[in-house]
Design a protein around this motif. Structure first.
Motif, mmCIF file in Angstrom:
data_model
loop_
_atom_site.group_PDB
_atom_site.id
_atom_site.type_symbol
_atom_site.label_atom_id
_atom_site.label_comp_id
_atom_site.label_asym_id
_atom_site.label_seq_id
_atom_site.Cartn_x
_atom_site.Cartn_y
_atom_site.Cartn_z
ATOM 1 N N LEU A 111 0.614 -0.797 0.314
ATOM 2 C CA LEU A 111 0.452 0.242 -0.087
ATOM 3 C C LEU A 111 1.039 1.187 -0.128
ATOM 4 O O LEU A 111 0.162 2.316 -0.892
ATOM 5 C CB LEU A 111 -1.712 -0.030 1.078
ATOM 6 N N ILE A 112 1.894 1.419 0.649
ATOM 7 C CA ILE A 112 3.163 2.628 0.648
ATOM 8 C C ILE A 112 4.096 2.655 -0.803
ATOM 9 O O ILE A 112 4.533 3.348 -1.187
ATOM 10 C CB ILE A 112 3.817 2.447 1.925
ATOM 11 N N ASP A 113 3.515 1.907 -1.695
ATOM 12 C CA ASP A 113 4.539 2.118 -2.724
ATOM 13 C C ASP A 113 3.605 2.689 -3.988
ATOM 14 O O ASP A 113 3.315 2.728 -4.206
ATOM 15 C CB ASP A 113 4.547 0.455 -3.537
ATOM 16 N N GLY A 114 3.225 4.506 -3.546
ATOM 17 C CA GLY A 114 2.804 5.088 -4.517
ATOM 18 C C GLY A 114 3.963 6.531 -4.256
ATOM 19 O O GLY A 114 2.659 7.399 -5.624
ATOM 20 N N PHE A 116 9.024 0.696 -12.101
ATOM 21 C CA PHE A 116 8.567 0.982 -10.565
ATOM 22 C C PHE A 116 9.104 -0.350 -9.972
ATOM 23 O O PHE A 116 9.559 -1.320 -10.711
ATOM 24 C CB PHE A 116 7.341 1.128 -10.943
ATOM 25 N N LEU A 117 9.130 -0.836 -8.088
ATOM 26 C CA LEU A 117 8.561 -1.638 -7.814
ATOM 27 C C LEU A 117 7.630 -2.259 -8.335
ATOM 28 O O LEU A 117 8.076 -4.018 -8.617
ATOM 29 C CB LEU A 117 8.603 -1.470 -6.247
ATOM 30 N N GLY A 118 6.663 -2.152 -9.340
ATOM 31 C CA GLY A 118 5.767 -3.147 -9.394
ATOM 32 C C GLY A 118 5.297 -3.741 -7.812
ATOM 33 O O GLY A 118 5.590 -3.681 -7.279
ATOM 34 N N ASP A 119 4.060 -4.424 -8.013
ATOM 35 C CA ASP A 119 3.382 -5.320 -6.583
ATOM 36 C C ASP A 119 4.531 -6.372 -6.823
ATOM 37 O O ASP A 119 4.293 -7.478 -5.546
ATOM 38 C CB ASP A 119 2.353 -6.231 -7.531
ATOM 39 N N ASN A 120 4.682 -7.041 -7.845
ATOM 40 C CA ASN A 120 5.940 -8.308 -7.919
ATOM 41 C C ASN A 120 6.673 -7.576 -6.114
ATOM 42 O O ASN A 120 7.656 -8.812 -6.067
ATOM 43 C CB ASN A 120 6.644 -8.474 -8.689
ATOM 44 N N GLY A 121 7.667 -6.459 -6.901
ATOM 45 C CA GLY A 121 8.271 -5.813 -6.117
ATOM 46 C C GLY A 121 7.657 -5.626 -4.235
ATOM 47 O O GLY A 121 8.672 -6.139 -3.492
ATOM 48 N N SER A 122 6.865 -4.925 -4.210
ATOM 49 C CA SER A 122 6.785 -3.904 -3.077
ATOM 50 C C SER A 122 6.133 -5.913 -2.163
ATOM 51 O O SER A 122 6.096 -6.209 -0.896
ATOM 52 C CB SER A 122 5.175 -3.564 -2.785
ATOM 53 N N GLY A 168 6.875 0.501 11.155
ATOM 54 C CA GLY A 168 5.952 1.790 11.908
ATOM 55 C C GLY A 168 5.095 2.519 10.788
ATOM 56 O O GLY A 168 3.792 2.999 10.660
ATOM 57 N N VAL A 169 5.581 3.916 9.906
ATOM 58 C CA VAL A 169 5.033 3.646 8.216
ATOM 59 C C VAL A 169 4.300 2.922 8.049
ATOM 60 O O VAL A 169 2.895 3.322 7.675
ATOM 61 C CB VAL A 169 6.425 4.625 7.472
ATOM 62 N N PRO A 170 4.536 1.696 7.315
ATOM 63 C CA PRO A 170 2.724 1.062 7.054
ATOM 64 C C PRO A 170 2.487 0.673 7.575
ATOM 65 O O PRO A 170 1.360 0.680 6.423
ATOM 66 C CB PRO A 170 4.242 -0.507 6.181
ATOM 67 N N ASP A 206 -7.515 4.633 -3.483
ATOM 68 C CA ASP A 206 -7.363 5.806 -2.970
ATOM 69 C C ASP A 206 -6.701 6.613 -3.313
ATOM 70 O O ASP A 206 -4.899 6.356 -2.492
ATOM 71 C CB ASP A 206 -8.269 6.516 -2.161
ATOM 72 N N ARG A 207 -6.811 7.684 -2.166
ATOM 73 C CA ARG A 207 -5.090 8.800 -2.656
ATOM 74 C C ARG A 207 -5.605 9.684 -1.261
ATOM 75 O O ARG A 207 -5.429 10.534 -1.318
ATOM 76 C CB ARG A 207 -5.080 9.777 -3.946
ATOM 77 N N GLY A 208 -6.190 8.879 -0.029
ATOM 78 C CA GLY A 208 -5.429 9.346 1.259
ATOM 79 C C GLY A 208 -4.371 8.724 1.739
ATOM 80 O O GLY A 208 -4.535 8.836 3.602
ATOM 81 N N HIS A 209 -3.586 7.962 1.182
ATOM 82 C CA HIS A 209 -2.463 7.602 2.189
ATOM 83 C C HIS A 209 -1.646 8.601 2.964
ATOM 84 O O HIS A 209 -2.162 9.626 2.376
ATOM 85 C CB HIS A 209 -2.288 5.848 1.264
#
Length: 350
Positions: free
Chosen positions: A148-151, A204-210, A241-243, A265-268
């Motif tokens: 989720l934090i891979d934004g 990008f990392l992509g989902d495969n990376g994150s 802590g952050v994630p 969404d864009r609320g992270h």
């Protein structure tokens, strides 16, 4: 010296293979195309995770660990990367992706990587029949927290490096050579790719990376802290802590708003920082700083007495509350702590 060698070797390998996978990504159309929800303006390769995984496996084979736990890390890591590749290419339904994650988590569980007991305050708590379900939940939460934090460019990879560094330090204090070695190799592999992933990113990392980074972090958090005799369950939470803040308050916000937990969404946290006026690069660096504070706190917590640990935990809770209020992370616009601090400041300056 050998640890330093593994760190440098893994970083060099990922640094070399990343451009190769970037070219292959463009050639075979394995790229993330821009749209109204995304910040990049041109197609970006999804191959960051593949580069990290290749470097990680090559270096791990060279290191030749004797502990059998490296097998589920490699096999499960390979499968989670494959699931991520399919998701990056075809945009899997969240439920399908989650089922895939649970299948992958079965691999370390079969090798005995399970949260069976914790020992807070010298009292052993045995999870019994809940040990395996809790392990599945634990690793799945960490996988999706990192995902989720891979934004923002370099955010997930940089935060992971910081978390791995603190895990490595605590592993050294525990004389846990295996966890330290795995952490160091993954740090190097991630740093080599971070050069291309940091803003402005070339891949990008992509989902495969994150998801791969989250999976290894989840397994290491069990291997590294299951025998810790004080606040054992808190160490990985503080280190990440952050994630954890992001995923927890994203869930709270979406529940309050009646929105599906799986809808993007864009609320992270990183979005909230940009709404406050921070640039892309500034937001990432600020979150690096937050992650570093949590990492330092985890090491201090490990070395603290009971009284010191309680004080650190209270300070961390206060810090989290201030972060949530300052960024309006749950969308309530309520800031009681910040308002109190402001009133006290005004009172003291009369």
């Amino acid at each position: 010296m050998y640890t330093l060698f593994l760190l440098i070797l893994s970083a060099i390998i990922s640094f070399i293979v990343a451009p190769i996978f970037i070219k292959l990504s463009y050639k075979f159309g394995f790229v993330d195309y821009p749209n109204h929800r995304k910040q990049h303006a041109k197609p970006m390769p999804f191959s960051g995770g593949i580069s990290i995984f290749v470097s990680f496996v090559i270096t791990l084979i060279i290191a030749r660990p004797i502990e059998p736990e490296y097998i589920p890390i490699i096999i499960g890591g390979g499968l989670i990367v494959l699931i991520g590749i399919i998701d990056d290419k075809y945009d899997l339904k969240p439920s399908i992706k989650f089922i895939g994650q649970l299948v992958v988590i079965t691999i370390p569980v079969m090798f005995g990587v399970v949260i069976d007991t914790i020992t807070p305050f010298g009292i052993t708590v045995d999870f019994g029949i809940f040990a395996i379900p809790f392990t599945y939940l634990w690793i799945a939460v960490i996988i999706n927290a990192v995902n989720l934090i891979d934004g923002l460019d370099g955010l997930a990879s940089g935060v992971t490096v910081i978390a791995l560094a603190s895990i490595a330090v605590i592993a050294i204090l525990q004389n846990n050579i295996f966890v330290m070695m795995i952490s160091v190799i993954l740090i190097g592999s991630t740093l080599g790719v971070l050069y291309y992933n940091f803003y402005p990113a070339k891949l990008f990392l992509g989902d495969n990376g994150s998801m791969f980074l989250g999976y290894v972090l989840g397994v290491l958090s069990i291997l590294g802290f299951k025998n810790v005799t004080f606040f054992s369950i808190l160490f990985p939470i503080i280190i990440l802590g952050v994630p954890f803040i992001d995923i927890t308050f994203a869930a709270v916000r979406r529940y309050r708003e009646g929105v599906s937990l799986t809808r993007a969404d864009r609320g992270h946290l990183h979005h909230k920082l940009q709404y406050l006026g921070f640039t892309h690069r500034q937001s990432v660096i600020l979150l690096y700083f937050m992650a570093t504070l949590f990492a330092f706190a985890s090491v201090i917590l490990y070395l603290s007495t009971v009284t010191g640990a309680v004080l650190i935990c209270l300070l961390l809770i206060l810090s989290v509350v201030i972060i949530v209020e300052a960024t309006d992370l749950i969308g309530s616009n309520r800031r009681p702590i910040l308002r109190f601090v402001k009133q006290m400041f005004i009172y003291m300056n009369r």
